[in-house]
Design a protein around this motif. Structure first.
Motif, PDB file in Angstrom:
ATOM      1  N   ARG A  41       0.832  -1.199   0.000  1.00  0.00           N
ATOM      2  CA  ARG A  41       0.000   0.000   0.000  1.00  0.00           C
ATOM      3  C   ARG A  41       0.868   1.251   0.000  1.00  0.00           C
ATOM      4  N   SER A  42       1.891   1.279   0.840  1.00  0.00           N
ATOM      5  CA  SER A  42       2.750   2.473   0.876  1.00  0.00           C
ATOM      6  C   SER A  42       3.538   2.626  -0.427  1.00  0.00           C
ATOM      7  N   ASP A  43       3.895   1.514  -1.075  1.00  0.00           N
ATOM      8  CA  ASP A  43       4.530   1.599  -2.393  1.00  0.00           C
ATOM      9  C   ASP A  43       3.622   2.324  -3.375  1.00  0.00           C
ATOM     10  N   ARG A  44       2.347   1.980  -3.344  1.00  0.00           N
ATOM     11  CA  ARG A  44       1.384   2.618  -4.254  1.00  0.00           C
ATOM     12  C   ARG A  44       1.264   4.116  -3.965  1.00  0.00           C
ATOM     13  N   ILE A  45       1.180   4.463  -2.690  1.00  0.00           N
ATOM     14  CA  ILE A  45       1.045   5.875  -2.319  1.00  0.00           C
ATOM     15  C   ILE A  45       2.313   6.650  -2.693  1.00  0.00           C
ATOM     16  N   LEU A  46       3.472   6.059  -2.426  1.00  0.00           N
ATOM     17  CA  LEU A  46       4.729   6.721  -2.770  1.00  0.00           C
ATOM     18  C   LEU A  46       4.908   6.864  -4.279  1.00  0.00           C
ATOM     19  N   ALA A  47       4.240   5.993  -5.057  1.00  0.00           N
ATOM     20  CA  ALA A  47       4.282   6.092  -6.522  1.00  0.00           C
ATOM     21  C   ALA A  47       3.256   7.093  -7.048  1.00  0.00           C
ATOM     22  N   GLY A  48       2.500   7.723  -6.140  1.00  0.00           N
ATOM     23  CA  GLY A  48       1.555   8.752  -6.547  1.00  0.00           C
ATOM     24  C   GLY A  48       0.124   8.288  -6.695  1.00  0.00           C
ATOM     25  N   GLU A  49      -0.161   7.039  -6.427  1.00  0.00           N
ATOM     26  CA  GLU A  49      -1.534   6.535  -6.531  1.00  0.00           C
ATOM     27  C   GLU A  49      -2.338   6.942  -5.299  1.00  0.00           C
ATOM     28  N   GLN A  50      -3.631   6.940  -5.474  1.00  0.00           N
ATOM     29  CA  GLN A  50      -4.553   7.122  -4.363  1.00  0.00           C
ATOM     30  C   GLN A  50      -4.976   5.731  -3.911  1.00  0.00           C
ATOM     31  N   ALA A  51      -4.506   5.311  -2.759  1.00  0.00           N
ATOM     32  CA  ALA A  51      -4.851   3.982  -2.256  1.00  0.00           C
ATOM     33  C   ALA A  51      -5.930   4.117  -1.187  1.00  0.00           C
ATOM     34  N   PRO A  52      -6.882   3.206  -1.199  1.00  0.00           N
ATOM     35  CA  PRO A  52      -7.928   3.253  -0.162  1.00  0.00           C
ATOM     36  C   PRO A  52      -7.338   2.944   1.209  1.00  0.00           C
ATOM     37  N   ARG A  53      -8.065   3.336   2.260  1.00  0.00           N
ATOM     38  CA  ARG A  53      -7.629   3.012   3.627  1.00  0.00           C
ATOM     39  C   ARG A  53      -7.492   1.508   3.747  1.00  0.00           C
ATOM     40  N   SER A  54      -6.558   1.090   4.546  1.00  0.00           N
ATOM     41  CA  SER A  54      -6.273  -0.332   4.685  1.00  0.00           C
ATOM     42  C   SER A  54      -6.615  -0.820   6.081  1.00  0.00           C
ATOM     43  N   ARG A  55      -7.284  -1.952   6.143  1.00  0.00           N
ATOM     44  CA  ARG A  55      -7.557  -2.574   7.437  1.00  0.00           C
ATOM     45  C   ARG A  55      -6.293  -3.195   8.020  1.00  0.00           C
ATOM     46  N   ALA A  56      -5.303  -3.403   7.184  1.00  0.00           N
ATOM     47  CA  ALA A  56      -4.047  -3.989   7.654  1.00  0.00           C
ATOM     48  C   ALA A  56      -3.394  -3.102   8.714  1.00  0.00           C
ATOM     49  N   HIS A  57      -3.565  -1.796   8.588  1.00  0.00           N
ATOM     50  CA  HIS A  57      -3.010  -0.876   9.579  1.00  0.00           C
ATOM     51  C   HIS A  57      -3.647  -1.124  10.943  1.00  0.00           C
ATOM     52  N   HIS A  58      -4.955  -1.329  10.954  1.00  0.00           N
ATOM     53  CA  HIS A  58      -5.654  -1.625  12.211  1.00  0.00           C
ATOM     54  C   HIS A  58      -5.222  -2.975  12.765  1.00  0.00           C
ATOM     55  N   ALA A  59      -5.003  -3.935  11.889  1.00  0.00           N
ATOM     56  CA  ALA A  59      -4.523  -5.257  12.323  1.00  0.00           C
ATOM     57  C   ALA A  59      -3.147  -5.128  12.961  1.00  0.00           C
ATOM     58  N   TYR A  60      -2.278  -4.316  12.354  1.00  0.00           N
ATOM     59  CA  TYR A  60      -0.934  -4.120  12.897  1.00  0.00           C
ATOM     60  C   TYR A  60      -1.007  -3.501  14.294  1.00  0.00           C
ATOM     61  N   ILE A  61      -1.860  -2.497  14.460  1.00  0.00           N
ATOM     62  CA  ILE A  61      -2.015  -1.838  15.761  1.00  0.00           C
ATOM     63  C   ILE A  61      -2.565  -2.821  16.793  1.00  0.00           C
ATOM     64  N   ALA A  62      -3.551  -3.618  16.413  1.00  0.00           N
ATOM     65  CA  ALA A  62      -4.107  -4.616  17.337  1.00  0.00           C
ATOM     66  C   ALA A  62      -3.034  -5.616  17.754  1.00  0.00           C
ATOM     67  N   LEU A  63      -2.224  -6.048  16.796  1.00  0.00           N
ATOM     68  CA  LEU A  63      -1.140  -6.974  17.123  1.00  0.00           C
ATOM     69  C   LEU A  63      -0.104  -6.305  18.026  1.00  0.00           C
ATOM     70  N   GLU A  64       0.165  -5.029  17.800  1.00  0.00           N
ATOM     71  CA  GLU A  64       1.090  -4.301  18.672  1.00  0.00           C
ATOM     72  C   GLU A  64       0.549  -4.247  20.101  1.00  0.00           C
ATOM     73  N   LEU A  65      -0.734  -3.968  20.244  1.00  0.00           N
ATOM     74  CA  LEU A  65      -1.336  -3.932  21.583  1.00  0.00           C
ATOM     75  C   LEU A  65      -1.233  -5.291  22.263  1.00  0.00           C
ATOM     76  N   LEU A  66      -1.553  -6.346  21.533  1.00  0.00           N
ATOM     77  CA  LEU A  66      -1.440  -7.696  22.098  1.00  0.00           C
ATOM     78  C   LEU A  66       0.005  -8.028  22.452  1.00  0.00           C
ATOM     79  N   LYS A  67       0.933  -7.596  21.611  1.00  0.00           N
ATOM     80  CA  LYS A  67       2.348  -7.849  21.867  1.00  0.00           C
ATOM     81  C   LYS A  67       2.805  -7.108  23.117  1.00  0.00           C
TER      82      LYS A  67
END
Length: 144
Positions: free
Chosen positions: A102-128
């Protein structure tokens, strides 16, 4: 758990915990509030910082696993170690690649939709964080 391996594991766990708290819950959210930081700039910085964090986490996780392996731990320590390591592996193997694409797409100038993966990463960080606190306290208590 034996005293020396417990001290090594405790130090590695609390260092790991401090790094996760400082980067994931302090630096990452604040970076985008700094004046002049664009989304692309923030993503570029974030990728570098999280790559370094994840390398440090892998080294610290290895140190924890090694210390636990030689320290005659109880079942709680083995379980909490496994939980922390599995959470890290899931983040690195399943969630980070999605975020990187997703960040590759944004850095290449594309408009990428919001990603649920970011929320998953945060949830995993909290659990960790919870797993690391529990592991660190349990390791230190076992050495007392």
């Amino acid at each position: 758990m034996n005293a020396v391996p417990a001290a090594v594991a405790g130090a590695a766990v609390f260092t790991w915990l401090g790094m996760v708290l400082a980067i994931s819950f302090l630096e990452a959210p604040l970076k985008f509030r700094a004046p002049g930081v664009t989304v692309a700039l923030g993503l570029g910085i974030g990728r570098l910082v999280f790559r370094a964090l994840n390398i440090a986490e892998a080294v610290l996780a290895t140190a924890v696993v090694a210390a636990v392996a030689v320290g005659s731990p109880g079942a709680a320590i083995v379980t909490l170690t496994a939980v922390a390591v599995v959470l890290l592996v899931v983040q690195l193997a399943a969630v980070r690649p999605v975020l990187n694409r997703r960040s590759d797409r944004i850095l290449a100038g594309e408009q990428a939709p919001r990603s649920r993966a970011h929320h998953a990463y945060i949830a995993l960080e909290l659990l960790k964080v919870i797993a690391l606190v529990a592991l660190g306290v349990t390791v230190l208590a076992s050495a007392a």
